[in-house]
Write a protein that holds these residues in place. Structure first.
Motif, mmCIF file in Angstrom:
data_model
loop_
_atom_site.group_PDB
_atom_site.id
_atom_site.type_symbol
_atom_site.label_atom_id
_atom_site.label_comp_id
_atom_site.label_asym_id
_atom_site.label_seq_id
_atom_site.Cartn_x
_atom_site.Cartn_y
_atom_site.Cartn_z
ATOM 1 N N LYS A 1 0.827 -1.199 0.000
ATOM 2 C CA LYS A 1 0.000 0.000 0.000
ATOM 3 C C LYS A 1 0.868 1.259 0.000
ATOM 4 O O LYS A 1 0.590 2.221 -0.725
ATOM 5 C CB LYS A 1 -0.900 -0.006 1.239
ATOM 6 N N ALA A 2 1.911 1.231 0.799
ATOM 7 C CA ALA A 2 2.814 2.386 0.893
ATOM 8 C C ALA A 2 3.496 2.632 -0.458
ATOM 9 O O ALA A 2 3.731 3.776 -0.847
ATOM 10 C CB ALA A 2 3.842 2.163 1.996
ATOM 11 N N ILE B 1 2.295 5.063 -3.547
ATOM 12 C CA ILE B 1 2.525 6.501 -3.624
ATOM 13 C C ILE B 1 3.372 6.853 -4.848
ATOM 14 O O ILE B 1 3.278 7.976 -5.377
ATOM 15 C CB ILE B 1 3.195 7.021 -2.338
ATOM 16 N N VAL C 1 1.328 8.063 -7.696
ATOM 17 C CA VAL C 1 0.852 9.432 -7.479
ATOM 18 C C VAL C 1 1.931 10.431 -7.857
ATOM 19 O O VAL C 1 1.675 11.410 -8.567
ATOM 20 C CB VAL C 1 0.441 9.639 -6.002
ATOM 21 N N GLU D 1 1.839 13.235 -10.847
ATOM 22 C CA GLU D 1 1.992 14.661 -10.543
ATOM 23 C C GLU D 1 3.185 15.250 -11.283
ATOM 24 O O GLU D 1 3.126 16.377 -11.771
ATOM 25 C CB GLU D 1 2.146 14.874 -9.039
ATOM 26 N N ASP E 1 10.048 2.480 0.339
ATOM 27 C CA ASP E 1 9.034 2.794 1.353
ATOM 28 C C ASP E 1 9.439 4.128 1.974
ATOM 29 O O ASP E 1 10.110 4.170 2.991
ATOM 30 C CB ASP E 1 9.040 1.669 2.385
ATOM 31 N N ILE E 2 9.046 5.206 1.318
ATOM 32 C CA ILE E 2 9.614 6.511 1.648
ATOM 33 C C ILE E 2 9.176 7.053 3.003
ATOM 34 O O ILE E 2 8.145 6.675 3.542
ATOM 35 C CB ILE E 2 9.272 7.567 0.577
ATOM 36 N N LEU F 1 7.958 12.442 1.218
ATOM 37 C CA LEU F 1 6.684 12.710 0.560
ATOM 38 C C LEU F 1 6.460 14.214 0.420
ATOM 39 O O LEU F 1 6.111 14.712 -0.651
ATOM 40 C CB LEU F 1 5.557 12.092 1.392
ATOM 41 N N TYR F 2 6.700 14.940 1.499
ATOM 42 C CA TYR F 2 6.541 16.393 1.477
ATOM 43 C C TYR F 2 7.578 17.036 0.561
ATOM 44 O O TYR F 2 7.278 17.970 -0.170
ATOM 45 C CB TYR F 2 6.670 16.970 2.885
ATOM 46 N N ARG F 3 8.797 16.526 0.630
ATOM 47 C CA ARG F 3 9.863 17.113 -0.185
ATOM 48 C C ARG F 3 9.521 17.015 -1.674
ATOM 49 O O ARG F 3 9.693 17.974 -2.427
ATOM 50 C CB ARG F 3 11.180 16.393 0.109
ATOM 51 N N LEU G 1 6.345 16.195 -3.199
ATOM 52 C CA LEU G 1 5.087 16.761 -3.667
ATOM 53 C C LEU G 1 4.942 18.243 -3.360
ATOM 54 O O LEU G 1 4.480 19.017 -4.201
ATOM 55 C CB LEU G 1 3.912 15.976 -3.094
ATOM 56 N N GLU G 2 5.321 18.655 -2.172
ATOM 57 C CA GLU G 2 5.124 20.060 -1.805
ATOM 58 C C GLU G 2 6.285 20.936 -2.265
ATOM 59 O O GLU G 2 6.078 21.903 -2.982
ATOM 60 C CB GLU G 2 4.918 20.188 -0.295
ATOM 61 N N LYS H 1 -0.093 20.761 -2.517
ATOM 62 C CA LYS H 1 -0.381 20.704 -1.086
ATOM 63 C C LYS H 1 -0.897 19.311 -0.766
ATOM 64 O O LYS H 1 -1.772 18.800 -1.477
ATOM 65 C CB LYS H 1 -1.432 21.757 -0.694
ATOM 66 N N ILE H 2 -0.376 18.730 0.276
ATOM 67 C CA ILE H 2 -0.834 17.412 0.694
ATOM 68 C C ILE H 2 -1.750 17.560 1.891
ATOM 69 O O ILE H 2 -1.430 18.267 2.846
ATOM 70 C CB ILE H 2 0.351 16.521 1.119
ATOM 71 N N GLU H 3 -2.897 16.904 1.805
ATOM 72 C CA GLU H 3 -3.801 16.889 2.948
ATOM 73 C C GLU H 3 -3.982 15.435 3.349
ATOM 74 O O GLU H 3 -4.282 14.587 2.516
ATOM 75 C CB GLU H 3 -5.141 17.499 2.576
ATOM 76 N N ILE I 1 10.730 20.893 6.268
ATOM 77 C CA ILE I 1 10.092 19.679 5.746
ATOM 78 C C ILE I 1 10.017 18.607 6.842
ATOM 79 O O ILE I 1 8.981 17.984 7.053
ATOM 80 C CB ILE I 1 10.862 19.148 4.519
ATOM 81 N N GLN J 1 8.255 6.081 8.076
ATOM 82 C CA GLN J 1 7.997 5.676 6.702
ATOM 83 C C GLN J 1 6.491 5.607 6.473
ATOM 84 O O GLN J 1 5.706 5.497 7.409
ATOM 85 C CB GLN J 1 8.633 4.315 6.443
ATOM 86 N N LEU J 2 6.122 5.651 5.202
ATOM 87 C CA LEU J 2 4.702 5.593 4.862
ATOM 88 C C LEU J 2 4.065 4.313 5.391
ATOM 89 O O LEU J 2 2.948 4.324 5.889
ATOM 90 C CB LEU J 2 4.516 5.640 3.350
ATOM 91 N N SER J 3 4.782 3.202 5.305
ATOM 92 C CA SER J 3 4.223 1.935 5.779
ATOM 93 C C SER J 3 3.945 1.991 7.279
ATOM 94 O O SER J 3 2.976 1.402 7.754
ATOM 95 C CB SER J 3 5.166 0.779 5.460
ATOM 96 N N TYR K 1 0.641 3.716 7.818
ATOM 97 C CA TYR K 1 -0.474 2.805 7.571
ATOM 98 C C TYR K 1 -0.582 1.759 8.680
ATOM 99 O O TYR K 1 -1.680 1.416 9.112
ATOM 100 C CB TYR K 1 -0.298 2.098 6.221
ATOM 101 N N LEU L 1 -5.091 10.372 1.180
ATOM 102 C CA LEU L 1 -4.037 11.333 0.897
ATOM 103 C C LEU L 1 -4.476 12.207 -0.261
ATOM 104 O O LEU L 1 -4.476 11.774 -1.414
ATOM 105 C CB LEU L 1 -2.764 10.581 0.548
ATOM 106 N N LEU L 2 -4.846 13.425 0.034
ATOM 107 C CA LEU L 2 -5.276 14.338 -1.022
ATOM 108 C C LEU L 2 -4.120 15.209 -1.473
ATOM 109 O O LEU L 2 -3.376 15.748 -0.662
ATOM 110 C CB LEU L 2 -6.415 15.222 -0.521
ATOM 111 N N VAL L 3 -4.010 15.332 -2.791
ATOM 112 C CA VAL L 3 -2.969 16.198 -3.363
ATOM 113 C C VAL L 3 -3.666 17.281 -4.163
ATOM 114 O O VAL L 3 -4.387 16.973 -5.106
ATOM 115 C CB VAL L 3 -2.028 15.390 -4.284
ATOM 116 N N HIS L 4 -3.472 18.510 -3.771
ATOM 117 C CA HIS L 4 -4.063 19.580 -4.579
ATOM 118 C C HIS L 4 -3.142 20.766 -4.793
ATOM 119 O O HIS L 4 -1.978 20.703 -4.477
ATOM 120 C CB HIS L 4 -5.401 20.078 -4.008
#
Lengths: 99, 99
Positions: A34-35, A38, A41, A45, A76-77, A82-84, A86-87, A93-95, B31, B78-80, B83, B96-99
DNA sequence: TTTCGTGTTCCATTTTAAGTTAACTTTGTC
DNA sequence: GACAAAGTTAACTTAAAATGGAACACGAAA
Protein backbone atom coordinates in the motif's frame (compact mmCIF):
# COMPACT_ATOMS: atom_id res chain seq x y z
CA UNK A 1 4.36 -8.22 -19.29
CA UNK A 2 2.72 -11.55 -18.58
CA UNK A 3 -0.71 -11.38 -17.07
CA UNK A 4 -1.91 -13.61 -14.28
CA UNK A 5 -4.28 -16.28 -15.47
CA UNK A 6 -6.73 -15.37 -12.74
CA UNK A 7 -6.90 -13.81 -9.31
CA UNK A 8 -6.98 -17.10 -7.51
CA UNK A 9 -3.55 -18.03 -8.72
CA UNK A 10 -2.19 -14.66 -7.72
CA UNK A 11 -3.64 -15.02 -4.25
CA UNK A 12 -2.11 -18.45 -4.02
CA UNK A 13 1.19 -16.96 -4.99
CA UNK A 14 0.88 -14.44 -2.16
CA UNK A 15 -0.17 -17.17 0.25
CA UNK A 16 2.96 -19.07 -0.62
CA UNK A 17 5.31 -16.13 -0.51
CA UNK A 18 3.93 -14.32 2.51
CA UNK A 19 1.55 -16.67 4.27
CA UNK A 20 -2.24 -16.52 4.44
CA UNK A 21 -4.06 -13.26 5.10
CA UNK A 22 -3.87 -12.25 8.72
CA UNK A 23 -0.47 -13.71 9.39
CA UNK A 24 2.09 -11.15 10.50
CA UNK A 25 4.24 -11.56 7.42
CA UNK A 26 1.31 -11.25 5.02
CA UNK A 27 -0.07 -8.21 6.81
CA UNK A 28 3.34 -6.60 6.63
CA UNK A 29 3.46 -7.30 2.90
CA UNK A 30 0.07 -5.71 2.38
CA UNK A 31 1.00 -2.63 4.39
CA UNK A 32 4.21 -2.17 2.41
CA UNK A 33 2.42 -2.76 -0.89
CA UNK A 34 0.00 0.00 0.00
CA UNK A 35 2.81 2.39 0.89
CA UNK A 36 4.50 1.69 -2.44
CA UNK A 37 1.46 2.94 -4.34
CA UNK A 38 2.52 6.50 -3.62
CA UNK A 39 4.99 6.16 -6.48
CA UNK A 40 2.15 6.22 -8.98
CA UNK A 41 0.85 9.43 -7.48
CA UNK A 42 4.23 11.07 -7.68
CA UNK A 43 4.73 9.96 -11.25
CA UNK A 44 1.32 11.35 -12.26
CA UNK A 45 1.99 14.66 -10.54
CA UNK A 46 5.43 14.98 -12.07
CA UNK A 47 4.04 14.39 -15.54
CA UNK A 48 1.25 16.86 -14.95
CA UNK A 49 3.93 19.37 -14.06
CA UNK A 50 5.72 18.47 -17.29
CA UNK A 51 8.98 17.62 -15.64
CA UNK A 52 11.46 14.85 -16.36
CA UNK A 53 12.70 12.77 -13.46
CA UNK A 54 15.98 14.62 -13.69
CA UNK A 55 14.32 18.03 -13.54
CA UNK A 56 12.35 17.04 -10.47
CA UNK A 57 15.48 15.58 -8.92
CA UNK A 58 17.34 18.85 -9.48
CA UNK A 59 14.56 20.80 -7.78
CA UNK A 60 14.99 18.88 -4.56
CA UNK A 61 18.71 18.31 -4.79
CA UNK A 62 18.54 14.62 -5.64
CA UNK A 63 19.40 12.31 -8.51
CA UNK A 64 17.09 10.96 -11.17
CA UNK A 65 17.74 7.41 -10.05
CA UNK A 66 16.23 8.30 -6.70
CA UNK A 67 13.03 9.49 -8.34
CA UNK A 68 12.86 6.44 -10.56
CA UNK A 69 13.08 4.04 -7.64
CA UNK A 70 10.28 5.80 -5.81
CA UNK A 71 7.99 6.09 -8.83
CA UNK A 72 8.37 2.38 -9.49
CA UNK A 73 7.37 1.41 -5.98
CA UNK A 74 10.78 0.28 -4.84
CA UNK A 75 11.09 2.46 -1.79
CA UNK A 76 9.03 2.79 1.35
CA UNK A 77 9.61 6.51 1.65
CA UNK A 78 9.67 8.63 4.77
CA UNK A 79 6.99 11.20 5.41
CA UNK A 80 9.49 14.00 4.92
CA UNK A 81 10.34 12.60 1.49
CA UNK A 82 6.68 12.71 0.56
CA UNK A 83 6.54 16.39 1.48
CA UNK A 84 9.86 17.11 -0.18
CA UNK A 85 8.68 15.65 -3.47
CA UNK A 86 5.09 16.76 -3.67
CA UNK A 87 5.12 20.06 -1.81
CA UNK A 88 8.63 21.40 -2.24
CA UNK A 89 9.41 19.74 -5.57
CA UNK A 90 6.07 19.90 -7.33
CA UNK A 91 4.38 22.76 -5.50
CA UNK A 92 1.38 20.72 -4.42
CA UNK A 93 -0.38 20.70 -1.09
CA UNK A 94 -0.83 17.41 0.69
CA UNK A 95 -3.80 16.89 2.95
CA UNK A 96 -3.85 13.82 5.10
CA UNK A 97 -7.37 12.81 6.02
CA UNK A 98 -8.02 10.24 8.72
CA UNK A 99 -11.47 8.79 8.97
CA UNK B 1 6.71 24.89 29.11
CA UNK B 2 8.27 28.26 28.42
CA UNK B 3 6.65 30.28 25.70
CA UNK B 4 8.54 32.28 23.15
CA UNK B 5 8.46 35.97 23.81
CA UNK B 6 7.44 36.61 20.25
CA UNK B 7 7.62 35.09 16.83
CA UNK B 8 10.47 37.26 15.70
CA UNK B 9 12.84 35.82 18.27
CA UNK B 10 11.85 32.30 17.36
CA UNK B 11 12.43 33.00 13.69
CA UNK B 12 15.80 34.44 14.55
CA UNK B 13 16.57 31.30 16.44
CA UNK B 14 15.73 29.23 13.37
CA UNK B 15 17.75 31.55 11.17
CA UNK B 16 20.74 30.94 13.40
CA UNK B 17 20.30 27.21 13.70
CA UNK B 18 19.29 26.36 10.15
CA UNK B 19 19.98 29.40 8.03
CA UNK B 20 17.51 31.83 6.48
CA UNK B 21 14.35 30.62 4.76
CA UNK B 22 15.06 29.19 1.35
CA UNK B 23 18.49 27.85 2.16
CA UNK B 24 18.75 24.10 1.70
CA UNK B 25 19.33 23.42 5.38
CA UNK B 26 16.42 25.56 6.50
CA UNK B 27 14.08 24.03 3.93
CA UNK B 28 15.12 20.58 5.07
CA UNK B 29 14.36 21.55 8.67
CA UNK B 30 10.91 22.80 7.72
CA UNK B 31 10.09 19.68 5.75
CA UNK B 32 11.15 17.45 8.63
CA UNK B 33 9.26 19.55 11.15
CA UNK B 34 6.13 19.12 9.07
CA UNK B 35 6.61 15.37 8.88
CA UNK B 36 7.01 15.19 12.65
CA UNK B 37 3.55 16.68 13.18
CA UNK B 38 2.03 13.32 12.34
CA UNK B 39 2.83 12.25 15.90
CA UNK B 40 0.12 14.53 17.21
CA UNK B 41 -2.41 12.96 14.88
CA UNK B 42 -1.50 9.48 15.99
CA UNK B 43 -1.66 10.45 19.64
CA UNK B 44 -5.12 11.97 19.16
CA UNK B 45 -6.40 8.94 17.30
CA UNK B 46 -5.01 6.54 19.86
CA UNK B 47 -6.71 8.45 22.66
CA UNK B 48 -9.96 8.55 20.75
CA UNK B 49 -9.71 4.77 20.48
CA UNK B 50 -9.13 4.64 24.23
CA UNK B 51 -5.89 2.74 24.00
CA UNK B 52 -2.68 3.08 25.97
CA UNK B 53 0.59 3.25 24.07
CA UNK B 54 1.25 -0.31 25.17
CA UNK B 55 -2.09 -1.57 23.88
CA UNK B 56 -1.52 0.04 20.51
CA UNK B 57 2.00 -1.36 20.45
CA UNK B 58 0.67 -4.86 21.11
CA UNK B 59 -1.78 -4.54 18.25
CA UNK B 60 0.97 -3.96 15.74
CA UNK B 61 3.59 -6.15 17.37
CA UNK B 62 5.74 -3.31 18.64
CA UNK B 63 6.85 -1.84 21.97
CA UNK B 64 5.42 1.14 23.80
CA UNK B 65 8.71 3.00 23.51
CA UNK B 66 8.30 2.91 19.76
CA UNK B 67 4.88 4.55 19.97
CA UNK B 68 6.07 7.15 22.44
CA UNK B 69 8.91 8.29 20.23
CA UNK B 70 6.64 8.69 17.24
CA UNK B 71 3.90 10.52 19.13
CA UNK B 72 6.47 12.97 20.43
CA UNK B 73 7.76 13.83 16.98
CA UNK B 74 11.12 12.14 17.31
CA UNK B 75 10.95 9.97 14.24
CA UNK B 76 10.49 10.69 10.55
CA UNK B 77 8.38 7.61 9.92
CA UNK B 78 8.00 5.68 6.70
CA UNK B 79 4.70 5.59 4.86
CA UNK B 80 4.22 1.93 5.78
CA UNK B 81 4.57 2.84 9.45
CA UNK B 82 1.85 5.42 9.03
CA UNK B 83 -0.47 2.81 7.57
CA UNK B 84 0.55 0.22 10.16
CA UNK B 85 -0.34 2.56 12.99
CA UNK B 86 -3.46 4.29 11.75
CA UNK B 87 -5.05 1.67 9.53
CA UNK B 88 -3.93 -1.64 10.93
CA UNK B 89 -3.47 -0.55 14.55
CA UNK B 90 -6.31 1.91 14.96
CA UNK B 91 -8.70 0.81 12.24
CA UNK B 92 -8.77 4.20 10.52
CA UNK B 93 -8.70 4.94 6.83
CA UNK B 94 -6.09 7.34 5.53
CA UNK B 95 -6.83 9.42 2.49
CA UNK B 96 -4.04 11.33 0.90
CA UNK B 97 -5.28 14.34 -1.02
CA UNK B 98 -2.97 16.20 -3.36
CA UNK B 99 -4.06 19.58 -4.58
C1' DT C 1 4.92 7.07 50.95
C1' DT C 2 4.48 3.20 48.44
C1' DT C 3 2.65 0.97 44.61
C1' DC C 4 0.91 0.78 40.02
C1' DG C 5 -0.23 2.23 35.43
C1' DT C 6 1.37 4.95 31.86
C1' DG C 7 4.51 7.28 29.36
C1' DT C 8 9.45 8.87 28.38
C1' DT C 9 14.30 8.43 27.65
C1' DC C 10 18.58 6.16 26.79
C1' DC C 11 21.53 2.70 24.85
C1' DA C 12 22.16 -0.94 21.93
C1' DT C 13 21.76 -3.51 17.33
C1' DT C 14 19.66 -4.47 12.83
C1' DT C 15 17.50 -3.01 8.88
C1' DT C 16 16.61 0.05 5.27
C1' DA C 17 15.89 4.61 3.07
C1' DA C 18 18.70 8.15 1.22
C1' DG C 19 22.04 9.38 -1.66
C1' DT C 20 25.71 8.65 -5.39
C1' DT C 21 27.80 6.73 -9.61
C1' DA C 22 27.85 4.31 -13.58
C1' DA C 23 26.15 1.13 -16.78
C1' DC C 24 22.30 -0.35 -19.08
C1' DT C 25 17.56 -0.14 -21.48
C1' DT C 26 13.77 2.07 -23.48
C1' DT C 27 11.77 5.45 -26.34
C1' DG C 28 11.15 8.84 -29.52
C1' DT C 29 13.07 11.40 -33.66
C1' DC C 30 15.80 12.09 -37.57
C1' DG D 1 19.34 2.05 -38.15
C1' DA D 2 21.70 6.02 -35.59
C1' DC D 3 21.36 9.10 -32.19
C1' DA D 4 20.02 11.44 -27.98
C1' DA D 5 17.03 11.99 -24.16
C1' DA D 6 14.64 9.79 -20.59
C1' DG D 7 14.23 6.27 -17.53
C1' DT D 8 15.86 1.94 -15.07
C1' DT D 9 18.83 -0.85 -12.45
C1' DA D 10 22.72 -2.47 -9.67
C1' DA D 11 26.24 -1.73 -6.37
C1' DC D 12 27.88 0.83 -2.96
C1' DT D 13 28.26 4.07 1.35
C1' DT D 14 26.11 6.75 4.89
C1' DA D 15 22.55 8.23 7.89
C1' DA D 16 18.66 7.29 10.23
C1' DA D 17 14.41 4.50 11.14
C1' DA D 18 12.98 0.40 13.28
C1' DT D 19 13.27 -2.36 17.05
C1' DG D 20 14.17 -4.20 21.81
C1' DG D 21 15.16 -3.71 26.64
C1' DA D 22 15.77 -1.47 30.76
C1' DA D 23 15.80 2.43 33.60
C1' DC D 24 13.57 6.46 34.81
C1' DA D 25 9.57 10.05 35.59
C1' DC D 26 5.14 11.07 37.00
C1' DG D 27 0.47 11.17 38.52
C1' DA D 28 -3.21 8.75 40.85
C1' DA D 29 -4.89 5.91 44.04
C1' DA D 30 -4.27 2.62 47.77
Amino acid sequence: MKKNKNLTSFDEHLDEQYGKRGTAKRTEFEIKAKAFLIGEVIKDERRLANLTQEQLADKIGAKKSFISRIENGKSDIQLSTLYRLLEFGLGRKIELLVH
